[in-house]
Design an enzyme around this catalytic site. Structure first.
Site, PDB file in Angstrom:
ATOM      1  CB  SER A  27       4.149  -1.121  -9.082  1.00 34.25           C
ATOM      2  OG  SER A  27       3.631   0.098  -9.512  1.00 34.25           O
ATOM      3  N   GLY A  28       3.705  -3.267  -6.071  1.00 32.29           N
ATOM      4  CA  GLY A  28       4.075  -4.591  -5.596  1.00 32.29           C
ATOM      5  C   GLY A  28       3.391  -5.707  -6.355  1.00 32.29           C
ATOM      6  CG  ASP A  53       1.957   1.367 -11.651  1.00 32.91           C
ATOM      7  OD1 ASP A  53       2.195   2.551 -11.967  1.00 32.91           O
ATOM      8  OD2 ASP A  53       1.246   1.039 -10.695  1.00 32.91           O
ATOM      9  CD  GLN A 100      -2.871  -1.144   2.384  1.00 31.58           C
ATOM     10  OE1 GLN A 100      -2.861  -0.212   3.189  1.00 31.58           O
ATOM     11  NE2 GLN A 100      -3.674  -2.184   2.522  1.00 31.58           N
TER      12      GLN A 100
END
Length: 980
Positions: free
Chosen positions: A752-753, A799, A748
């Site tokens: 861009s996990g 992303d 969060q």
């Protein structure tokens, strides 16, 4: 050096002064200067003529009347002259008429610069109307009768609060007018550095003192003294006299006592810098080094520090740099004395002044741009290379048409053409008069003795281009840097070749038509980058000339290792080439006359792979196209930062993003050779067993309900569908494998996990099925976006593009038709070497703020003007940032100009999403950055911030202390390399 840093701090803290703006020219401004007064304060006339009040409608546009009335048939109308409203550019006369309103059927005479009366919205030059006696005008032409014609609007030049002069900028004469327009009388500047000058040599005589008789051939006039005094003054220094008498310099005899005496005089004076010329080599009469390190250190061995004794450059090898502690030598609490010992030969002295002394003076004065300016030019002739040292070669520059080059060097890039000034003898001072610039030449070797005509080289300008007919240099250089290139673009100065970038190795035998440019074009335009090994007894001889010049093996990391791996080969070298779409190819040239060495191509392949890949992710000597189904694959994708432009990437805008090594996601693909089964192993976000209801609630609050397995499932399904629709054949599709993932990207935080997990897994699939060269990077980014959309993640292309491409990328999504048709924008790499130092700040406990994209998108879809304009503003930040990065001369300059753009980008987002939507925690991070003067914006939608410090190291330290004290985490951004 540390001495430069401490001296710079000393200047800024102790020796700043208030100075009238006229006396500030040549000094360096020490704080941002903001306008106190607008200019002009009110609407003023640009011409001598008559002002009119054109009737307008509610929208402020010209009101169209009927024939004979309103604004129709204006050429036939007669306007009476209101003599009470005659406004001239005089303060009292203008003030008297400020309350009178000009009628629609009247006009009033105004002079240039006069404030217009109320109602006036048009000025027509006196010669464009016809006067009727003394009371009226007629024959007004419709082309002139236009709202705001010949009017300079209020505050159009300067608004109250505008930055007129930035901290660290040297004040030029034209700045004085700008400051005066903003109501500024005085500014805070640094005083000029005080420099003492001493020239050594028994043979030199001051030109102002003695006429040398023709019979005395051994004596010569002092060239360095007069030249350096003039150069120092023009560079913002004050030349101080440390000798008795009225002259500013004294010739120092070639005697140790005389040299020691001048050093002591400088120490005891109030000068900040001592510059000596001559006596710095290793002759028996050169005493500078011994006098510094032996005589000055008799009481304390640490009293003098020698930072360098010589430089590997030509000219200027004997140059030395010392700092002398006044506290340790004299016992006084005064700043250290800086001492630069320059060579005695006049040209060497001039060149080292340009490259070393000028930057030092800029640092001492607190300038924000200290390095010598650089540009590029093209060689108009072959130039020999020095075999021992890098050379700064003196050249003259000319503009010439393309007809002056043969076809090999014809180019659409209108660069200046560089010609040598002739023999580069260090004593030949006349060559400086002919020189426009210094070109930076690499060290040569027996195989590479010259740079051929047509080579694009880096130059350091040393003359005023405007006086040499080169006024368009900046525009032309920008045109060059924007990507206009030859049929095949070759670059010597490129990012390091990534070991993990080797996807394919080809062996090309010596019968290949290497001299054919069409062959090389095919090599560079392959879908996948990689290594090309050129093998044969005449491999180098067959190369095109424009590639031969790049065969300097020490320019390419990893090539020395190839030497060790290929001990039986006689000659190995390499160079790098970029294709137009950014793919990088490493060309390894193996020019061996021993045929036995060239038969075992697998040995050659293995040696190259081993040397370049080392022991990183790829442990196998084989390339990825030779992947066998029992090999484990490990692929890593890095987190990303939206540097500028977002969130406009979701709204047909523009964006700049960088891939960062600080955080990453990693996927491991392990083969199951005896099975066709595909197994997805649950990861850290996929827990199904919990200690209690409270722990389940806490876990799902942080990681969601589905974890990371859903990402891999969705990717596998979409990947299979894509390959099927595109008729892409998969290698060994019946052999199964397992997939597992991990990630250290903070949740969060807008870095861009989830897409990092998807793309790291995608890279495993590309290499497992041997389809990397069949699916373009653009398609990979779009495929990743489809995966996230399928599982309900709202996202834009930015992303996915940056994580597929890596490095630093500018993305343009403004072509609406192309985006709707293909879902793909226009992407270009940005030179990561120009990106300034950045910091990422994030919360360990991010809130769920920023989840109001939906209302903003609905407002945008419904045509909300505020949202549409806000997205345009954000996109414009990316465009402006791109220009700043491309045109900046260094990282420090880039930081100064880029930081306010980051803040402007955040302001655009804040206006659209409101504070309530952004969240208190997120806004608090931004405010902490702003409190120390840093520019900052969200990395994504919230949870983390990217910051840039325009004022350097001290400001960076304050930023770290401030955010850490507030409980946030901070790290300097490590830029990740380009992906392939």
């Amino acid at each position: 050096s540390s001495s430069s840093s401490s001296s710079s701090s000393y200047w800024h803290s102790s020796l700043k002064r208030r100075q009238t703006i006229e006396k500030s020219v040549g000094h360096v401004n020490l704080r941002d200067v903001l306008a106190k007064r607008a200019h002009p304060v009110k609407d003023v006339s640009v011409m001598d003529g008559y002002c009119f009040n054109i009737e307008t409608n509610d929208d402020g546009e010209t009101k169209r009347g009927t024939a004979g009335g309103g604004n129709a048939n204006v050429s036939q109308r007669k306007f009476s002259i209101n003599k009470m409203l005659t406004n001239r550019a005089q303060y009292l006369e203008n003030a008297r008429n400020e309350e009178i309103v000009l009628a629609h059927d009247a006009c009033a005479y105004v002079t240039t610069g006069a404030v217009l009366p109320k109602g006036a919205n048009c000025v027509i030059p006196e010669e464009n109307v016809e006067k009727i006696g003394a009371d009226g005008v007629t024959n007004v032409q419709e082309k002139d009768y236009r709202i705001n014609k010949w009017i300079r609007k209020a505050q159009s030049d300067v608004k109250v609060g505008d930055v007129l002069l930035k901290k660290g900028e040297r004040v030029e004469w034209f700045d004085v007018g700008i400051l005066a327009a903003g109501g500024i009388r005085e500014i805070e500047v640094s005083r000029k550095p005080r420099v003492a000058l001493a020239c050594t040599g028994d043979e030199i005589v001051e030109v102002s003192k003695v006429d040398i008789p023709d019979s005395n051939a051994s004596a010569s006039y002092d060239v360095n003294g007069p030249a350096l005094r003039s150069a120092l003054r023009s560079s913002g220094a004050e030349v101080v006299n440390i000798f008795d008498g009225t002259v500013n310099t004294k010739i120092i005899r070639d005697e140790e006592a005389a040299v020691v005496d001048v050093i002591r005089r400088a120490l005891m004076s109030d000068c900040d810098v001592l510059i000596t010329t001559g006596g710095a080599s290793k002759g028996d009469r050169d005493y500078i080094y011994d006098a510094m390190m032996r005589k000055m250190c008799e009481g304390d061995s640490n009293a003098v520090a020698c930072h360098f004794q010589s430089l590997s450059m030509k000219p200027g090898k004997p140059t030395k740099f010392f700092t002398l502690s006044r506290r340790k030598i004299l016992g006084v609490n005064k700043p250290d004395l800086l001492c630069l010992s320059l060579p005695g030969n006049p040209v060497s002295c001039c060149v080292t002044f340009e490259l070393l002394v000028k930057p030092m003076l800029r640092v001492l004065q607190g300038q924000n741009v200290v390095h010598p300016p650089r540009s590029v030019a093209k060689l108009g002739e072959d130039i020999q290379l020095d075999g021992e040292r890098e050379e700064f070669h003196r050249v003259s520059l000319r503009w010439e048409g393309e007809e002056n080059f043969d076809d090999d060097y014809r180019s659409s890039i209108p660069l200046p053409i560089a010609y040598s000034t002739g023999k580069q003898i260090s004593s030949r001072i006349l060559s400086m008069r002919e020189a426009d610039a210094l070109i930076e030449l690499p060290v040569g070797n027996p195989k590479h003795t010259k740079l051929p005509k047509g080579t694009v080289v880096s130059i350091v300008p040393i003359a005023d281009f405007r006086q040499r007919g080169l006024a368009s240099v900046r525009d032309r250089i920008f045109h060059f840097q924007s990507g206009v290139s030859d049929e095949i673009r070759t670059e010597k100065t490129t990012p390091s070749f990534s070991k993990s970038a080797v996807r394919q190795i080809e062996i090309i035998n010596e019968t290949t038509e290497l001299h054919d440019l069409s062959f090389w074009k095919k090599v560079m335009e392959r879908n996948a980058p990689g290594v090309v090994a050129v093998v044969g007894s005449k491999a180098r001889e067959a190369m095109p000339d424009k590639f031969k010049q790049l065969l300097l093996h020490d320019e390419v990391p990893g090539v020395e290792e190839i030497f060790f791996e290929m001990t039986t080969l006689t000659d190995v070298s390499a160079f790098r080439v970029f294709s137009n779409d950014g793919c990088l190819t490493l060309v390894v040239v193996i020019d061996s006359a021993v045929e036995e060495n060239l038969k075992d191509t697998e040995t050659i392949k293995s040696a190259i792979a081993e040397a370049i890949r080392g022991d990183e992710t790829f442990s196998s000597m084989h390339n990825d196209s030779d992947y066998t189904s029992n090999e484990t694959l490990v692929r890593r994708t890095y987190a990303r930062i939206g540097l500028l432009g977002n969130p406009s990437d979701q709204y047909f805008g523009e964006a700049i993003a960088v891939s960062i090594k600080n955080f990453f996601a990693e996927t491991i693909l392990k083969p199951l050779p005896t099975s066709s089964k595909i197994e997805i192993i649950p990861g850290p976000y996929d827990a199904n067993d919990f200690d209690s209801l409270a722990s389940l609630k806490e876990f799902t609050s942080e990681h969601g309900y589905d974890g990371g397995v859903k990402l891999l499932k969705a990717l596998l399904a979409n990947f299979a569908k894509f390959c099927e629709e595109k008729h892409i054949a998969l290698k060994n599709p019946s052999i199964g494998f397992s997939l597992s993932y991990s990630s250290n990207i903070p949740k969060q935080t807008g870095m861009s996990g989830s897409s990092a997990i998807i793309i790291s897994c995608m890279n495993c699939l590309l290499d497992r099925y041997d389809v990397r060269d069949k699916i373009s990077k653009e398609e990979r980014a779009f495929l990743a976006l489809q995966v996230e959309n399928d599982i309900g993640i709202t996202a834009g292309l930015m992303d996915r593009v940056i994580q597929v491409y890596g490095g630093c990328v500018h993305m343009n999504f403004r072509n609406v038709e192309k985006m709707k048709e293909t879902g793909i924008g226009d992407y270009e790499y940005i030179d990561a070497e120009k990106i300034p130092k950045l910091f990422v700040i994030w919360s360990q406990n991010p809130s769920n703020s920023g989840k109001i994209h939906q209302p903003v998108r609905q407002r945008w879809l419904s045509g909300d003007v505020e949202i549409i304009q806000g997205m345009r503003n954000a996109a414009d930040c990316a465009r402006e940032g791109l220009q700043i990065i491309q045109m900046s001369s260094g990282k420090e300059t880039c930081a100064i100009r880029l930081a306010p753009i980051l803040s402007a980008n955040f302001a655009a987002r804040r206006k659209m999403f409101t504070d309530a939507g952004l969240g208190d925690e997120n806004i608090r991070m931004i405010k902490l950055c702003q409190s120390v003067g840093a520019g900052a914006k969200f990395t994504g939608s919230g949870g983390a911030v990217v910051a840039c410090c325009p004022d350097g190291v001290e400001q960076e330290a304050r930023l770290k202390a401030t955010v850490t004290k507030a409980g946030f985490s901070i790290a300097q951004v490590e830029l990740a390399p380009r992906e392939f």
